[in-house]
Design a protein around this motif. Structure first.
Motif, mmCIF file in Angstrom:
data_model
loop_
_atom_site.group_PDB
_atom_site.id
_atom_site.type_symbol
_atom_site.label_atom_id
_atom_site.label_comp_id
_atom_site.label_asym_id
_atom_site.label_seq_id
_atom_site.Cartn_x
_atom_site.Cartn_y
_atom_site.Cartn_z
ATOM 1 N N ASN A 121 0.844 -1.196 0.000
ATOM 2 C CA ASN A 121 0.000 0.000 0.000
ATOM 3 C C ASN A 121 0.874 1.238 0.000
ATOM 4 O O ASN A 121 1.875 1.301 0.710
ATOM 5 C CB ASN A 121 -0.858 0.040 1.272
ATOM 6 N N THR B 153 -12.624 2.910 2.898
ATOM 7 C CA THR B 153 -13.329 4.190 3.112
ATOM 8 C C THR B 153 -12.840 5.260 2.147
ATOM 9 O O THR B 153 -13.453 6.311 2.042
ATOM 10 C CB THR B 153 -13.102 4.699 4.554
ATOM 11 N N THR B 154 -11.722 5.010 1.467
ATOM 12 C CA THR B 154 -11.168 6.019 0.556
ATOM 13 C C THR B 154 -11.327 5.556 -0.893
ATOM 14 O O THR B 154 -11.700 4.413 -1.150
ATOM 15 C CB THR B 154 -9.678 6.279 0.868
#
Ligand code: SAM
Ligand code: DTB
Ligand code: SF4
Length: 329
Positions: free
Chosen positions: A229, A299-300
């Motif tokens: 990530n 959530t993004t």
């Protein structure tokens, strides 16, 4: 694919100076080496696609400095209770129709409770009945919980080490590095595939990145899936103002992961929304062969499905077929 090279390539005894030496290679030499390893073990023009769904959002008691879901940071996120099974099933069906082969359910828990496991096992059964591979990321697990999830048909469990053991304490104080390793052991023992990686761009050094990958590669068995990530710097979190990582350093991390864990799927994970198409192509060349697919991560944001489809088509990359999940021997 060449089985003898494959066997020789699998190591669990990487030394830190060896890993640091890979990071220090000239960029082109590192990418050439990673691409060479990649082609021995993987179809070179195929990418696996997983769709994420946050099934329980926000109000997490942990203090992970990168995370918009921690109750300790005001990130403006609305908390949501555990979703109903039927709603999750509908989302899984839509993901399958859009072309995903794996459906990954995430929950903002420190660790699930008994009742949570009951609901999660029902969700896992539904996802499996759609012919999708199933994955979940629910926080720390006991051995018993891991077995219950496996018995329900869970194929993969995602639990990241996030960073090096040395930098870890700067990022999370509410559970330690050893807790992470214990959960990974429980997942392995239950017979599930392990999905474990980390985040880069949190202010760590190159040595920390090397250490993180060294720990992953020196686990008794390489994780089948290694998400890399790039930090999504969310306003309100302690890392909101963190300067972005140099894109070439990001690609170097992917390349070293590919060399250290030749058979694993390396996932180009969070952060793609801010990456150019060219940077993503470079990450694929460095050995990334999996992505999160769908407009949202947990959530993004994530790139649009149409954009991803067009990008893969422009690069001549195919989506991996929806093969049934097989556990590594
Ligand atoms: N609560 C569970 C846990 O921490 O294991 C599962 C969900 S948690 C959101 C899963 C992973 O998402 C984290 O371990 C972290 O690596 C990644 N992640 C979370 N927020 C991120 C961010 N802002 N940028 C990049 N990766 C992030
Ligand atoms: C992983 O390594 N990355 C995904 C998945 N595992 C669960 C999560 C990324 C989350 C990014 C921030 C968010 O959308 O909340
Ligand atoms: Fe909670 Fe997971 Fe976010 Fe940490 S990463 S705050 S454990 S949801």
């Amino acid at each position: 694919m060449n089985a003898s090279i494959a066997d020789d390539d699998l190591r669990n005894d990487w030394q830190l100076d060896e890993v640091e030496a890979l990071f220090a290679l000239p960029f082109q030499d590192l990418l050439f080496r990673a691409q060479t390893v990649h082609r021995v073990h993987h179809a070179p023009n195929t990418v696996q696609m997983s769709t994420l769904l946050s099934v329980k959002t926000g109000a997490c008691p942990e203090d992970c400095a990168y995370c918009p879901q921690s109750v300790r940071y005001d990130t403006g996120l609305d908390r949501e209770a555990l979703m109903a099974v039927a709603d999750v099933t509908a989302r899984a069906k839509a993901a399958r129709e859009a072309g995903a082969t794996r459906f990954c359910m995430g929950a903002a828990w420190r660790s699930p409770k008994k009742r949570d496991i009951e609901v999660m096992t029902a969700m896992i059964r539904e996802v499996k009945s759609l012919g999708l591979e199933s994955c979940a990321t629910l926080g720390m697990l006991s051995r018993e919980q891991a077995k219950e999830l496996r018995d329900a048909g869970l194929d993969y469990y995602n639990h990241n080490i996030d960073t090096s053991p040395e930098f870890y304490g700067e990022i999370i104080t509410t559970r330690d590095f050893k807790d992470r390793l214990d959960t990974l052991e429980a997942v392995r023992e239950a017979g599930m595939n392990v999905c474990c990686g980390g985040i880069v761009g949190m202010g760590e050094t190159v040595r920390d990145r090397a250490r993180m990958l060294q720990v992953l590669a020196n686990l008794p068995q390489h994780p089948e899936s290694v998400p890399i990530n790039q930090l999504v710097a969310v306003p309100g979190t302690p890392l909101a103002d963190q300067a972005p990582i140099d894109p070439f350093d990001f690609v170097r991390t992917i390349a070293v992961a590919r060399i250290l864990m030749p058979r694993s799927a390396v996932r180009l994970s969070a952060g793609r929304e801010r990456m150019s198409d060219e940077l993503q192509a470079l990450a694929f060349f460095a050995g990334a062969n999996s992505i999160f697919y769908g407009e949202k991560l947990l959530t993004t944001g994530n790139p649009d499905v149409e954009h991803d489809r067009a990008l893969l088509a422009r690069l001549g990359i195919e989506a991996a077929g929806a093969a049934p999940a097989t556990l590594h021997a």
